[in-house]
Scaffold this motif. Structure first.
Motif, short mmCIF file in Angstrom:
data_model
loop_
_atom_site.label_atom_id
_atom_site.label_comp_id
_atom_site.label_asym_id
_atom_site.label_seq_id
_atom_site.Cartn_x
_atom_site.Cartn_y
_atom_site.Cartn_z
N THR A 1 22.01 12.26 70.39
CA THR A 1 23.20 12.53 69.57
C THR A 1 23.38 11.41 68.56
N ASN B 1 28.86 10.17 66.60
CA ASN B 1 30.02 11.05 66.81
C ASN B 1 29.79 12.02 67.96
N ASN B 2 28.72 11.77 68.75
CA ASN B 2 28.38 12.61 69.90
C ASN B 2 27.99 14.03 69.49
N LEU B 3 27.47 14.19 68.26
CA LEU B 3 26.98 15.48 67.80
C LEU B 3 25.47 15.54 67.99
N ASN C 1 20.20 21.89 70.33
CA ASN C 1 21.22 21.20 71.11
C ASN C 1 20.93 19.71 71.27
N ARG D 1 29.40 15.64 58.04
CA ARG D 1 29.60 15.60 59.50
C ARG D 1 29.99 16.96 60.07
N GLY D 2 29.42 18.02 59.55
CA GLY D 2 29.61 19.34 60.13
C GLY D 2 30.90 20.02 59.70
#
Length: 411
Positions: free
Chosen positions: A38, A41-43, A64, A172-173
């Motif tokens: 990841t 930002n834990n993405l 994932n 950031r998504g």
């Protein structure tokens, strides 16, 4: 009579046996190491290279951010991804979860803050990344937004699929399912309205016309640097408009003590890359047989032009029919003249052309101790892949500054 083995032969035999046993033991100790990679930002990060150091054993993470790799007990994994710092970790546990930090290559450590003031990067208390205008120009893009793709970590850019269309950019998504996810664009400290005025159907890909956005008017050759501000503290100056981040463009200006003339011209070609495979065994229509009509006492086959499907009769050169051009008596050469029922010689691929874009830029800059000025003119002519499609864009920009007083400067 027995054969006595010499001492050297026994040594070689023992060495070979030891090597075989050690190899079997080594492979018996290989094990699967699993984990998830990841960002800060834990993405999850897709496409990260996971390599067993010193070998060709490698794998990439899935959508994932997960991976599974078979390695030796003493293996060291090298984790690498574009825009992230490369990391070496020992594969001594499973699951082995890894966090990658962004890495930005800069010419210097000076960045432009939200207030438009230049500061050292280490003195800025929030996340900011900067790239120079030369990197954008080398990308060969005519759209300043599309040129950011692959140059700044955490940015996703979807280039326009139509000539002069709008770009989709995310930092950031996705931040909201129902609201606008576009970042705020600031040019030389002035926020720009980059709203999408297309209809809902156009934005969702269901048809309509893409009218483009204001960001397409930025000339890439006028850009000195681009700073991307992330997080709440970075966007505090601009309020709720900057909830999705800020992209700050700093345009070029005159260099102190220099007079410069800049001329640039370029040519870009484009073609259809992927075409659907079309069958040429059956013609248009919804029935395997043609309708017939008696005209002037003679029976003719008629093609079904109303049905936009290819479930019609099978192509047969011996089967003749009246085409759409055979019903007007004003054209005696075509009137009631039948044609063989065969596939067209020119199908969909022949409809598209080779598109090309010519770009011409001229800029003049001058600077003294008391002021600077830069004038630029850009012309872009695009002929699209669709026949009769054309786009002409002219951009004119002036950037100047002068020192009115020791503590007063006008820009």
């Amino acid at each position: 009579m027995g054969i006595k083995k010499s001492r050297p032969m026994r040594i070689k035999f023992m060495f070979l046996l030891t090597t075989i046993l050690a190899t079997q033991y080594f492979f018996a100790q290989e094990r699967n190491v699993k984990g998830r990679i990841t960002d800060t930002n834990n993405l999850p990060i897709q496409g990260v290279n996971v390599i067993e150091k010193g070998t060709t054993n490698s794998i990439q993470t899935d959508i994932n951010g997960e991976y599974t790799i078979k390695v030796s007990p003493t293996a060291i994994l090298t984790i690498s991804f574009l825009g992230m710092k490369t990391k070496d970790v020992k594969a001594d546990s499973t699951p082995l979860n890894i966090v990658l930090k962004p890495e930005v290559t800069e010419m210097d450590a000076i960045v432009v803050t939200a207030l438009g003031i230049k500061r050292e990067k280490k003195a800025v208390g929030y996340s900011v990344q900067e790239i120079k205008g030369d990197i954008i120009n080398h990308a060969g893009q005519t759209n300043a937004m599309s040129a950011l793709s692959g140059n700044i970590a955490g940015i996703q850019v979807t280039a326009p699929s139509t000539m002069g269309g709008s770009s989709r950019i995310l930092i950031r998504g996705v931040g909201s399912v129902t609201q606008n996810n576009r970042p705020l664009i600031v040019i030389d400290g002035i926020p720009m309205d980059n709203s999408n005025y297309n209809s809902y159907n156009t934005q969702s890909g269901s048809g309509g016309r893409d009218y483009g956005d204001a960001a397409a008017d930025i000339n890439p050759d006028d850009i000195e640097s681009v700073s991307v501000l992330k997080g709440g503290p970075a966007a505090a100056l601009y309020g709720s408009r900057a909830a999705n981040g800020v992209i700050m463009y700093t345009t070029k200006s005159g260099k102190n003590g220099k007079t410069e003339l800049f001329i640039k011209t370029g040519l870009t070609l484009e073609n259809i890359y992927i075409m659907p495979k079309l069958q040429n065994l059956y013609g248009g229509g919804s029935s395997t047989t043609m309708k017939t009509a008696t005209i002037n006492g003679q029976l003719y086959n008629l093609a079904d032009y109303r049905t936009d499907e290819s479930w019609g009769p099978k192509y047969d050169a011996n089967l003749r029919y009246l085409p759409w051009s055979a019903f007007d008596p004003e054209f005696p050469n075509d009137y009631l003249v039948t044609k063989p029922w065969v596939s067209p010689r020119k199908d969909v691929p022949s409809f598209f052309n080779t598109g090309y874009t010519t770009t011409n830029n001229v800029a003049v800059s001058h600077a003294t101790k008391s002021g600077t000025i830069r004038i630029s003119l850009s012309n872009q002519n695009t002929t699209g892949i669709v026949p009769n499609s054309k786009l002409v864009k002219n951009t004119f920009a002036i950037n100047g500054s002068t020192i009115l007083h020791e503590k007063l400067k006008a820009e």
